[in-house]
Design an enzyme around this catalytic site. Structure first.
Site, mmCIF file in Angstrom:
data_model
loop_
_atom_site.group_PDB
_atom_site.id
_atom_site.type_symbol
_atom_site.label_atom_id
_atom_site.label_comp_id
_atom_site.label_asym_id
_atom_site.label_seq_id
_atom_site.Cartn_x
_atom_site.Cartn_y
_atom_site.Cartn_z
ATOM 1 N N GLY A 1 0.858 -1.186 0.000
ATOM 2 C CA GLY A 1 0.000 0.000 0.000
ATOM 3 C C GLY A 1 0.893 1.233 0.000
ATOM 4 O O GLY A 1 0.582 2.254 0.629
ATOM 5 N N TYR B 1 -14.451 -3.265 9.255
ATOM 6 C CA TYR B 1 -13.121 -2.672 9.347
ATOM 7 C C TYR B 1 -12.478 -3.015 10.694
ATOM 8 O O TYR B 1 -11.324 -3.442 10.739
ATOM 9 C CB TYR B 1 -13.209 -1.153 9.162
ATOM 10 C CG TYR B 1 -11.879 -0.458 9.092
ATOM 11 C CD1 TYR B 1 -11.533 0.534 10.009
ATOM 12 C CD2 TYR B 1 -10.960 -0.783 8.103
ATOM 13 C CE1 TYR B 1 -10.309 1.175 9.941
ATOM 14 C CE2 TYR B 1 -9.733 -0.146 8.031
ATOM 15 C CZ TYR B 1 -9.416 0.839 8.946
ATOM 16 O OH TYR B 1 -8.201 1.463 8.880
ATOM 17 N N SER C 1 -2.297 -0.907 11.782
ATOM 18 C CA SER C 1 -3.659 -1.180 12.241
ATOM 19 C C SER C 1 -4.413 0.151 12.224
ATOM 20 O O SER C 1 -4.302 0.925 11.268
ATOM 21 C CB SER C 1 -3.624 -1.791 13.640
ATOM 22 O OG SER C 1 -4.933 -2.044 14.105
ATOM 23 N N LYS D 1 -0.358 4.630 -10.213
ATOM 24 C CA LYS D 1 -0.106 5.298 -8.921
ATOM 25 C C LYS D 1 1.299 4.993 -8.418
ATOM 26 O O LYS D 1 1.954 5.822 -7.792
ATOM 27 C CB LYS D 1 -1.149 4.861 -7.881
ATOM 28 C CG LYS D 1 -2.483 5.577 -8.018
ATOM 29 C CD LYS D 1 -3.570 4.891 -7.209
ATOM 30 C CE LYS D 1 -4.052 5.781 -6.068
ATOM 31 N NZ LYS D 1 -5.143 5.126 -5.303
ATOM 32 N N ARG E 1 -1.562 -1.943 -6.091
ATOM 33 C CA ARG E 1 -2.225 -2.547 -7.249
ATOM 34 C C ARG E 1 -1.989 -1.750 -8.532
ATOM 35 O O ARG E 1 -1.631 -2.300 -9.569
ATOM 36 C CB ARG E 1 -3.739 -2.655 -6.995
ATOM 37 C CG ARG E 1 -4.139 -3.814 -6.138
ATOM 38 C CD ARG E 1 -5.610 -3.774 -5.804
ATOM 39 N NE ARG E 1 -5.971 -2.578 -5.056
ATOM 40 C CZ ARG E 1 -7.227 -2.238 -4.737
ATOM 41 N NH1 ARG E 1 -8.226 -3.005 -5.121
ATOM 42 N NH2 ARG E 1 -7.468 -1.142 -4.045
ATOM 43 N N LYS F 1 -9.069 -5.200 11.545
ATOM 44 C CA LYS F 1 -7.934 -4.614 12.252
ATOM 45 C C LYS F 1 -7.682 -5.269 13.617
ATOM 46 O O LYS F 1 -6.542 -5.415 14.039
ATOM 47 C CB LYS F 1 -8.127 -3.091 12.414
ATOM 48 C CG LYS F 1 -8.068 -2.335 11.084
ATOM 49 C CD LYS F 1 -6.739 -2.550 10.339
ATOM 50 C CE LYS F 1 -6.561 -1.557 9.215
ATOM 51 N NZ LYS F 1 -5.274 -1.756 8.499
ATOM 52 N N ASP G 1 -1.890 -7.473 -6.228
ATOM 53 C CA ASP G 1 -3.025 -7.392 -5.306
ATOM 54 C C ASP G 1 -2.689 -8.307 -4.126
ATOM 55 O O ASP G 1 -2.395 -9.488 -4.328
ATOM 56 C CB ASP G 1 -4.297 -7.847 -6.017
ATOM 57 C CG ASP G 1 -5.559 -7.624 -5.185
ATOM 58 O OD1 ASP G 1 -5.515 -7.859 -3.954
ATOM 59 O OD2 ASP G 1 -6.578 -7.219 -5.758
ATOM 60 N N SER H 1 1.834 3.251 -2.411
ATOM 61 C CA SER H 1 1.726 4.259 -3.463
ATOM 62 C C SER H 1 0.901 5.475 -3.038
ATOM 63 O O SER H 1 0.827 6.463 -3.761
ATOM 64 C CB SER H 1 1.096 3.658 -4.722
ATOM 65 O OG SER H 1 -0.271 3.332 -4.454
ATOM 66 N N SER H 2 0.281 5.417 -1.877
ATOM 67 C CA SER H 2 -0.482 6.586 -1.417
ATOM 68 C C SER H 2 -0.606 6.597 0.103
ATOM 69 O O SER H 2 -0.212 5.651 0.782
ATOM 70 C CB SER H 2 -1.881 6.603 -2.039
ATOM 71 O OG SER H 2 -2.654 5.569 -1.490
ATOM 72 N N GLY H 3 -1.153 7.670 0.626
ATOM 73 C CA GLY H 3 -1.472 7.762 2.054
ATOM 74 C C GLY H 3 -0.282 7.547 2.974
ATOM 75 O O GLY H 3 0.842 7.995 2.700
#
Lengths: 329, 324
Positions: B44, B186, B172, B73, B69, B190, B95, B46-48
């Site tokens: 994950g 969600y 988390s 990005k 994915r 977590k 993925d 590629s962002s955030g």
């Protein structure tokens, strides 16, 4: 000297009584009792182990019982055994909890549910490295996603039942503490806690009450299988808690469900574990809340001692195994 | 006079003995995880928060790989890190639900020193309104996906003879410490990471691999912006108890916590209190923090019960107004 000690006694008593009063006023959700007699109890994984024992109990207490499981023949045996023991006919439904459509059909056929007991579970104790990705997915799909499927299927019918309804999830002590060999199983059971805490907030206004049940190792057919294959280290660590008989676990669990408790434990160690892991779970009884507040500190201290014991054991065991491996080399 | 004086001396003795005992028993023992010149692999990424972590690791001299994915990005992320730090990061498109694809990517990237399992999806919705497909998606990506990534990386991580302590971090969420209205799926995914982490640490400690759980609050990422548009009213009311943070700040706290070898990393003060409340049976490697946990456990539970009182009152009020 005497004045100081009687003063400290008065202050302590004052503190305890104030704490009790405050807790009595603030514990939420408010306490509730869940009647079983003449109500519809729907149990998944109900053809064997804890689920079957719960079905027996509910039937003998006058409930209308439905059991769901995969195997048609095991369901028929279960039905027969309950009829022999209690004279009661239970309804049986064959479905895989991973199949939402099938579960949905079964829930609809069985009629509106009053007391849902989500009890299906699979467990394979193995180091993550040795466990296949498929086995991991299997445990999480059945134990966690499957539970979501069952709840989603039953939820609409559970609203407006007139009397308090109940959704119980059978977790495990492995859902309170993660131990060696149980990465996937613990993950799936810890997940139920997140589900339960959120769900209770969503359904409280519909008079539906959520319970999490935490059995220890229980002498079910599933457990016998698992014991043969689980890692040595897992058995050493799990021995900290001890095992119980299925009937006893079922009785204590059903009592907890009827008492509307959010957290239901089955023996003393389980109770201490639940205080240690009460976290942000709701507590509906001000007495139990009092215990959690008064003993939280001591229990965390004891918990750290357990970690010390476990990690020492792991250290010792891996040193032994490294030496024996190099001897072989 | 003498007896009461002795009694007075005893008072500081209790916490001091507690501290002494804890310093002897906390396990696993403390550790530091170096970042410079080591291979940091971020899913994950590629962002955030993942992208911010990649920026940080790159600027601290690590060799960085990011997995996500979208190839597009990933390319944007690579460009942005190169612009900001001059560092070339390796990018892998896969993925996390696809074990073989993840495995291939990880093999290609080479043995990993610091694995950061950060991919995550979230939708806030009442379980009744949440589709079964989306529930499954959330659990598959956030939980099963994390298992896939770790399984794929473990053999390489164990085989890195003489390369120093390795680290596996799982990002988390505060929703992984407390279940909140609208977050059934969600939170479940977590909370699952906690079970995974506690067990995993016991399995990999003998291989000098150290597990970390990071608990960000609401963070101003693109993912969060999306989620906020559709989250239920009650969820927003309850989540406001904690407040939100900027992505860079969260990444900084997370990286510091990973380097300090902590099992539990929180990002703000409320997060720290929440971590104290939900410490449960998690290991604590610092005897100072263990001391704090033991001292505060009871009172913090009382505070937690006050929060429950507040939340359930808010829910009651809201559902009454809705029924009108």
């Amino acid at each position: 000297m005497a004045a100081v000690s009687s003063l400290s006694l008065v202050i302590t008593l004052f503190f305890i009584v104030s704490l009790l009063i405050i807790l009595a006023l603030i514990v939420r959700p408010r306490p509730v009792k869940i009647p079983i007699k003449s109500r519809h109890v729907f149990i998944t994984g109900g053809s064997s182990g804890i689920g079957l024992a719960l079905a027996h109990l509910a039937a003998s207490e006058g409930a209308r019982v439905s059991i769901l499981a995969r195997s048609v023949s095991k369901l028929a045996e279960a039905k027969r055994s309950i009829r022999l023991a209690t004279g009661v006919e239970v309804a049986t439904f064959s479905a895989d909890v991973r199949d939402y459509e099938a579960v949905s059909r079964a829930a609809e056929e069985s009629g509106p549910v009053d007391v849902l007991i989500v009890n299906q579970g699979v467990f394979i104790g193995k180091e993550l490295e040795k466990q296949s990705a498929e086995e991991v997915k299997f445990m999480i799909d059945v134990n966690l996603v499957g539970s979501f499927n069952v709840i989603k299927a039953a939820l609409p019918s559970m609203k407006g039942r007139g009397l308090p309804a109940s959704i119980s999830l059978v977790s495990s002590q492995a859902g309170q503490a993660g131990i060696y060999g149980y990465t996937a199983y613990s993950a799936s059971k810890f997940g139920l806690q997140g589900l339960a805490q959120a769900l209770q907030q969503e359904v409280i206004s519909h008079d539906i009450h959520v319970s999490l049940l935490f059995p220890p190792d229980t002498d079910t057919p599933g457990f016998e299988e698992e014991q043969k294959k689980r890692p040595e280290l897992t058995s050493i660590i799990a021995a900290s808690s001890g095992s119980m008989k299925t009937k006893e676990v079922a009785k204590i669990c059903l009592d907890g469900i009827k008492a509307g408790k959010f957290t239901v434990t089955c023996h003393f160690i389980g109770y201490l574990l639940s205080i240690a892991t009460s976290g942000m779970s709701p507590q509906r009884s001000f007495w139990l809340a009092f215990m959690e507040v008064m003993f939280g500190s001591l229990v965390r201290f004891v918990g750290l001692f357990f970690q010390w014991g476990w990690y020492n054991t792991i250290d010792k065991w891996s040193k032994q195994n490294k030496t024996s491996n190099s001897k072989l080399a | 006079m003498s007896p009461s004086f002795l009694l007075l001396l005893l008072i500081p003795l209790v916490p001091l003995s507690l501290l002494a005992i804890l310093s002897l028993i906390v396990r696993p023992k403390p550790i530091r995880i170096p970042i410079k010149s080591r291979h940091v692999f971020i899913t994950g990424g590629s962002s955030g928060i993942g992208l911010a972590l990649a920026h940080r690791a790159a600027s601290e001299g690590a060799r960085v790989s990011i997995l996500a994915r979208s190839a597009k990005k990933l390319e944007e992320a690579r460009q942005s890190i190169k612009l900001a730090t001059g560092v070339e990061v390796a990018a892998f498109s896969a993925d996390v639900r696809d074990y073989d694809a993840v495995s291939k990517a990880i093999d290609e990237s080479g043995p990993i020193d610091v694995l950061i399992v950060n991919q995550g999806v979230f939708t806030a919705r009442e379980l009744e309104k949440h589709s079964v497909e989306d529930v499954k998606f959330t659990i598959d990506v956030n939980l099963v996906g994390s298992f896939n990534v770790i399984k794929a990386a473990l053999p390489g991580m164990k085989a890195r003879e003489g390369r120093g302590p390795a680290s596996i971090s799982l990002v988390s969420s505060q929703a992984g410490q407390v279940g909140v209205y609208g977050y059934a799926a969600y939170s479940a995914s977590k909370f699952g990471l906690q079970g995974l982490a506690q067990s995993l640490q016991q399995e990999v400690i003998a291989d000098d691999i150290h597990v970390t759980l990071v608990f960000p609050p609401d963070t101003d990422t693109p993912g969060f912006e999306e989620e906020q548009k559709s989250r239920p009213e009650v969820t927003a009311i309850i989540a406001a108890s904690s407040g939100s943070m900027k992505t860079e700040e969260v990444a900084r706290r997370a990286m510091d916590g990973i380097k300090a070898g902590k099992f539990t990393v929180s990002c703000n003060f409320e997060g720290f209190l929440l971590a104290l409340a939900t410490t449960g049976m998690s290991p604590q490697r610092s005897f100072w923090l263990a001391f704090l946990e033991v001292i505060t456990a009871g009172p913090i539970r009382l505070i937690a019960l006050f929060f429950q009182w507040d939340w359930y009152n808010a829910i009651e009020k809201w559902s009454k107004t809705k029924n009108k």
